[in-house]
Design an enzyme around this catalytic site. Structure first.
Site, PDB file in Angstrom:
ATOM      1  N   ARG A  59      -5.939  -8.071 -10.019  1.00 47.90           N
ATOM      2  CA  ARG A  59      -6.606  -9.338 -10.369  1.00 47.90           C
ATOM      3  C   ARG A  59      -8.030  -9.032 -10.788  1.00 47.90           C
ATOM      4  NH1 ARG A  59      -9.818  -9.300  -5.945  1.00 47.90           N
ATOM      5  NH2 ARG A  59      -8.927  -8.612  -3.983  1.00 47.90           N
TER       6      ARG A  59
ATOM      7  N   GLU B 223      -2.499   7.401   7.864  1.00 42.68           N
ATOM      8  CA  GLU B 223      -3.122   8.349   6.961  1.00 42.68           C
ATOM      9  C   GLU B 223      -4.305   9.013   7.649  1.00 42.68           C
ATOM     10  OE1 GLU B 223      -4.164   5.825   3.648  1.00 42.68           O
ATOM     11  OE2 GLU B 223      -6.207   5.545   4.377  1.00 42.68           O
TER      12      GLU B 223
ATOM     13  N   LYS C  48       0.820  -1.211   0.000  1.00 40.03           N
ATOM     14  CA  LYS C  48       0.000   0.000   0.000  1.00 40.03           C
ATOM     15  C   LYS C  48       0.854   1.261   0.000  1.00 40.03           C
ATOM     16  CE  LYS C  48      -4.335  -1.699   2.033  1.00 40.03           C
ATOM     17  NZ  LYS C  48      -4.089  -3.119   1.897  1.00 40.03           N
TER      18      LYS C  48
ATOM     19  N   HIS D 232     -14.843  -4.305   6.972  1.00 38.13           N
ATOM     20  CA  HIS D 232     -14.055  -4.027   5.767  1.00 38.13           C
ATOM     21  C   HIS D 232     -14.217  -5.086   4.680  1.00 38.13           C
ATOM     22  CE1 HIS D 232     -12.133  -0.838   8.076  1.00 38.13           C
ATOM     23  NE2 HIS D 232     -11.884  -1.703   9.026  1.00 38.13           N
TER      24      HIS D 232
END
Length: 514
Positions: A294, A202, A118, A237
């Site tokens: 993918r 973040e 990430k 999530h």
């Protein structure tokens, strides 16, 4: 063009069946692989060939990359398609496949590596001019650095595993006093889940939507976006319902997000199908999260509104074909996908296992079933609980919701608990019907959804099940009219009343009222 006559599918379940169908329509032979647990699975029967690859645990079968490559060579396959999950985003596997002289049906190993972390993906996106959430591009050194950055970005902040996914290694921090504990917890979880304890920080965007852009890139430098998918209905999530297009995305915003996704993909040297995920705030600002290198679970909704077979184009791109379309098509109608899982929502979405004793599939206009099960399938704990995807397409979102509700009512699965009733409740929920949702919405809504009484449809089925149960018990114990230690119609022992599912509760109510 490269010759593509036979493809080994290094996966199982519904995605393996999906790839087999795409191969068949293109005149390509398919080879399925299966573990001990999947010997009688639909994908094994659907393929032209099938090869046993080991015991049920994925670590001894579907995750053995070297063995999968050897099997592909033994059966004379030209290529390997990884599907999603398992080895699909492992750059070492992509490289090993190509080093073995086989075609990898996916992006280059270098692109997987670039987008696999990430933090690396954020760095690449920034260089490409793609908006990102304010945050770091390198792993945190310690809690002191995390606290300093949290003050700089402003609370709340989000700690995220650099190699993460599925919500693992993520912690929201709303107070500086929580930083040290949250960081340690996120690092431990990341280490256990991914073998890497790197965590970055973040800014936490309050109340955003999760909107993703499908991209498709060929080997000749062409890359296009294929519109957005709304994926805000999430629990822990994990996506549960997806749709295309999104009510929050205008044509102008679609063009901007598409251009940003294409820029990020090109910066990574991307080829084949991929998805850029974004957060979209209520002001129309969007921020790049990550790229899934993918095919996505939710790809069917894009296929239905765009009229493009994404899996076929994965195969075509892999053999060297050029994209015949270089502009984003206009969405046609609305598509919704519900993930049908072997989980019991009434018991905290605990996994449900057993044998599927009866399966009745929905049909009719605009209904698509991408399934990996059939009557007689055994559902265990070795793999992901997703049994199938139910997808509908209609001219408008309102009609798509009505069509999904109708299709869910037609769907019957006996033998294991499923998420069907949850999805029925979702289709009836006013917030969902008006798309008044964010990525945090479902977590807050779940207690209310789960507290509602079972739908009338479920109650009708439960009354019938209750009558059959009582009749079976009386037949098994002549001379008594008392329900004793009989089994339920599915063959499983009745569950603890304190943990009864919606259907079980309704069945008992029906028995009490008989």
């Amino acid at each position: 063009m490269k010759e593509l006559r036979k493809v080994l599918i290094a996966n199982r379940g519904e995605i393996a069946v999906r790839i087999i169908r795409a191969c068949r329509e293109l005149g390509i032979q398919s080879v399925a692989v299966y573990s001990d647990a999947d010997a009688g699975a639909p994908h094994v029967r659907a393929a032209d060939e099938a090869v046993h690859i080991g015991p049920a645990p994925a670590s001894q079968s579907y995750l053995r990359g070297d063995h999968l490559i050897e099997v592909a060579k033994q059966v004379g396959a030209d290529a390997i398609h990884p599907g999603y999950g398992f080895l699909s985003e492992r750059e070492w596997f992509a490289k090993a496949v190509e080093d073995a002289g086989l075609i990898w049906i996916g992006p280059p190993a270098s692109a997987i590596a670039a987008m696999g972390s990430k933090t690396a993906a954020r760095t690449l996106a920034i260089k490409a001019g793609t908006p990102v959430v304010p945050g770091t591009t390198e792993a945190l050194k310690d809690a002191a650095e995390a606290k300093k950055l949290a003050q700089e970005f402003g609370l709340p902040v989000l700690l995220k595993a650099a190699a993460g996914g599925g919500g693992k290694g993520m912690r929201v921090v709303r107070d500086l006093s929580e930083i040290e504990g949250a960081l340690g917890s996120a690092q431990r979880e990341a280490k256990n889940a991914f073998g890497d304890d790197a965590v970055y920080i973040e800014k936490y965007i309050e109340g955003p939507r999760h909107v993703e852009i499908q991209v498709l890139a060929d080997q000749h430098g062409n890359c296009i976006s294929l519109g957005e998918r709304e994926c805000s209905i999430q629990r822990r999530h994990q996506k549960m319902i997806e749709e295309a297009p999104s009510v929050a995305v205008s044509p102008e915003l679609r063009a901007k997000m598409g251009a940003a996704a294409v820029a990020a993909a090109k910066a990574a040297g991307y080829v084949n199908a991929g998805t850029c995920e974004f957060l979209l705030d209520k002001h129309g600002n969007f921020y790049f999260l990550e790229m899934n290198t993918r095919i996505q679970v939710e790809h069917p909704v894009t296929e239905l509104v765009m009229g493009i077979d994404l899996v076929q184009w994965q195969l075509r791109i892999a053999r060297g074909e050029t994209l015949p379309f270089l502009e984003t098509p206009k969405p046609n109608g609305w598509a919704i996908e519900c993930r049908i899982t072997s989980e019991d929502p009434a018991n905290g979405f605990l996994p449900s296992t057993g044998r599927i004793t009866h399966l009745q599939l929905p049909a009719g206009p605009g209904v698509r079933w991408d399934g990996g099960i059939t009557t007689g399938s055994v559902v265990g704990l070795n793999y992901d609980p997703m049994l199938a995807k139910l997808i509908v397409h209609a001219p408008t979102r309102e009609l798509a919701i009505a069509r999904m509700e109708r299709a869910l009512r037609e769907l019957v699965i006996h033998g294991v608990e499923t998420s069907r009733e949850f999805h029925l409740r979702m289709m009836a929920d006013e917030d969902y019907r008006t798309s008044n949702v964010t990525i945090q919405w479902l977590e807050a809504k779940l207690p209310e959804l789960l507290a509602r009484k079972p739908s009338a449809d479920t109650l009708r089925v439960a009354v019938i099940a209750g009558a059959l149960f009582a009749q079976k018990d009386r037949a098994g114990r002549p001379g008594t009219g008392v329900a004793g230690s009989a089994q339920t119609p599915s063959g499983a022992a009745p569950s603890d009343p304190s943990r009864a599912s919606w259907a079980e509760q309704a069945r008992r109510e029906a028995l009490r009222g008989a």
